[in-house]
Design a protein around this motif. Sequence first.
Motif, short mmCIF file in Angstrom:
data_model
loop_
_atom_site.label_atom_id
_atom_site.label_comp_id
_atom_site.label_asym_id
_atom_site.label_seq_id
_atom_site.Cartn_x
_atom_site.Cartn_y
_atom_site.Cartn_z
N TRP A 1 45.66 18.15 41.34
CA TRP A 1 46.93 18.96 41.42
C TRP A 1 47.24 19.39 42.81
CZ3 TRP A 1 43.35 21.74 38.63
CH2 TRP A 1 43.07 21.46 37.22
N GLY A 2 48.73 19.20 43.23
CA GLY A 2 49.02 19.72 44.39
C GLY A 2 48.76 18.67 45.50
N SER A 3 49.46 19.29 46.76
CA SER A 3 49.24 18.39 47.97
C SER A 3 49.00 19.27 49.25
CB SER A 3 50.27 17.35 48.06
OG SER A 3 50.44 16.81 49.66
N LEU A 4 48.17 18.96 50.03
CA LEU A 4 48.00 19.64 51.24
C LEU A 4 49.06 19.26 52.28
CD1 LEU A 4 44.01 19.16 52.02
CD2 LEU A 4 45.25 21.15 51.33
N TYR A 5 49.84 18.21 52.08
CA TYR A 5 50.89 17.82 53.06
C TYR A 5 52.42 18.18 52.72
CZ TYR A 5 46.92 14.68 53.97
OH TYR A 5 45.68 14.09 54.25
N ILE A 6 52.61 18.36 51.37
CA ILE A 6 54.03 18.56 50.90
C ILE A 6 54.09 20.09 50.20
CG2 ILE A 6 55.98 17.76 49.89
CD1 ILE A 6 54.99 14.99 50.48
N ASP A 7 54.68 21.03 50.66
CA ASP A 7 55.27 22.06 49.73
C ASP A 7 54.08 22.90 49.02
OD1 ASP A 7 57.46 21.10 50.97
OD2 ASP A 7 58.56 20.83 48.98
N THR A 8 53.03 22.50 48.58
CA THR A 8 52.21 23.04 47.43
C THR A 8 52.04 24.59 47.77
OG1 THR A 8 51.60 21.06 46.70
CG2 THR A 8 50.47 22.89 46.09
N PHE A 9 51.68 24.96 48.90
CA PHE A 9 51.10 26.21 49.12
C PHE A 9 51.87 27.05 49.88
CE2 PHE A 9 47.32 23.30 48.43
CZ PHE A 9 46.86 23.99 47.58
N ARG A 10 53.14 26.84 49.83
CA ARG A 10 54.41 27.72 50.41
C ARG A 10 54.30 28.93 49.67
NH1 ARG A 10 60.19 25.24 48.85
NH2 ARG A 10 59.39 24.70 46.76
N ASP A 11 54.37 29.01 48.53
CA ASP A 11 54.33 30.46 47.52
C ASP A 11 53.00 31.09 47.94
OD1 ASP A 11 56.84 30.02 46.70
OD2 ASP A 11 55.89 28.93 45.01
N LEU B 1 41.22 27.60 42.89
CA LEU B 1 41.31 27.63 41.67
C LEU B 1 41.78 28.85 41.11
CD1 LEU B 1 37.41 26.88 41.11
CD2 LEU B 1 39.35 25.55 40.53
N THR B 2 41.93 29.90 41.95
CA THR B 2 42.94 31.10 41.66
C THR B 2 44.37 30.50 41.32
OG1 THR B 2 41.69 32.54 43.08
CG2 THR B 2 43.99 33.18 42.25
N PHE B 3 44.94 29.83 42.05
CA PHE B 3 46.51 29.46 41.58
C PHE B 3 46.41 28.24 40.84
CE2 PHE B 3 46.06 30.46 46.51
CZ PHE B 3 47.23 31.38 46.17
N VAL C 1 49.20 23.12 39.92
CA VAL C 1 49.22 23.66 41.06
C VAL C 1 50.75 22.99 41.67
CG1 VAL C 1 48.22 23.66 43.45
CG2 VAL C 1 46.65 23.98 41.70
N PRO C 2 51.70 23.47 41.43
CA PRO C 2 53.07 22.91 41.49
C PRO C 2 53.43 23.09 43.05
CG PRO C 2 53.67 24.95 40.71
CD PRO C 2 51.87 24.84 40.72
N TYR C 3 54.63 22.37 43.39
CA TYR C 3 55.27 22.56 44.73
C TYR C 3 55.81 24.11 44.82
CZ TYR C 3 60.06 22.20 43.27
OH TYR C 3 61.35 22.63 42.55
#
Length: 266
Positions: free
Chosen positions: A14-24, A65-67, A121-123
């Motif tokens: 889930w999620g991406s290191l390249y697009i948006d995912t970890f902004r929050d 894993l927390t997210f 793990v969403p955007y």
Amino acid sequence: LLFAMMLAVSWQRWGSLYIDTFRDARAANMVLQGKAVYADFYYEYGFLTPYLLAVIIAIFGDGYLTFAMTGLTVSILMLLALYGISSKVTSISATLCTLSAFIVVFAFGCYRYHAIFNFIVPYSFAMIFFVLSAALALLSMLRDIECRRISDSVSFFLCLVIAALIRPDMYLPLVCGIVIASILCLATARGRPDLRAAAIRYSLIALLSAGASATAYLVYLWTISSFAGFEQSVIALLRNTGSGQYSQLLSGLADPASNIVVSLKS
């Protein structure tokens, strides 16, 4: 069984290191550094999500894993909310189809756009928090219609306020839809005083939630003295501007001393 199977099949995809995912996650870490949403960094949504994630990080630690567990918890709560809603308005078979569709398409959807459109793990955690709040608001309203309990009316109100503090841009069409639906009920409920009373009650609750959430924003912005920051982020989003600051937040240029390039060089 389907939920467990999809969890196993999509594990850590889930999620991406390249697009948006970890902004929050980045916004939450900036809050933990003592910075305030809008005043010290750009954030285009409501202020509640960074602070909520900051509490989660402070308790459970900062890591993938927390997210993922946060998103997994939201997914389970969404399943319960969808079951409560669907079971009140349709058959058991249709309810099972609804839950299955949510699990496969939305909760664990990792099919395109770098697997960012899922609930694990969403955007945007703000998006899934808002969807959950809106679903719980609808469930509370249906329970209130069925049982006429004051606790359900209070829950409906609180869920709407929370939704506004998470995604004000999405809250506006939600509350407008409730008011418009109430007006339509009033126009067609001749000879149905119970239906007219319910329509008036829900429209008033929706409007009260708007007043309460606006007050919460005013108090928060007055406390941090950042009405300008709010205008440059949230209001700019509604105007479809401000993308430059958004890119700065994601890239780390909004906080050069802690961006990933500087960290690697050091």
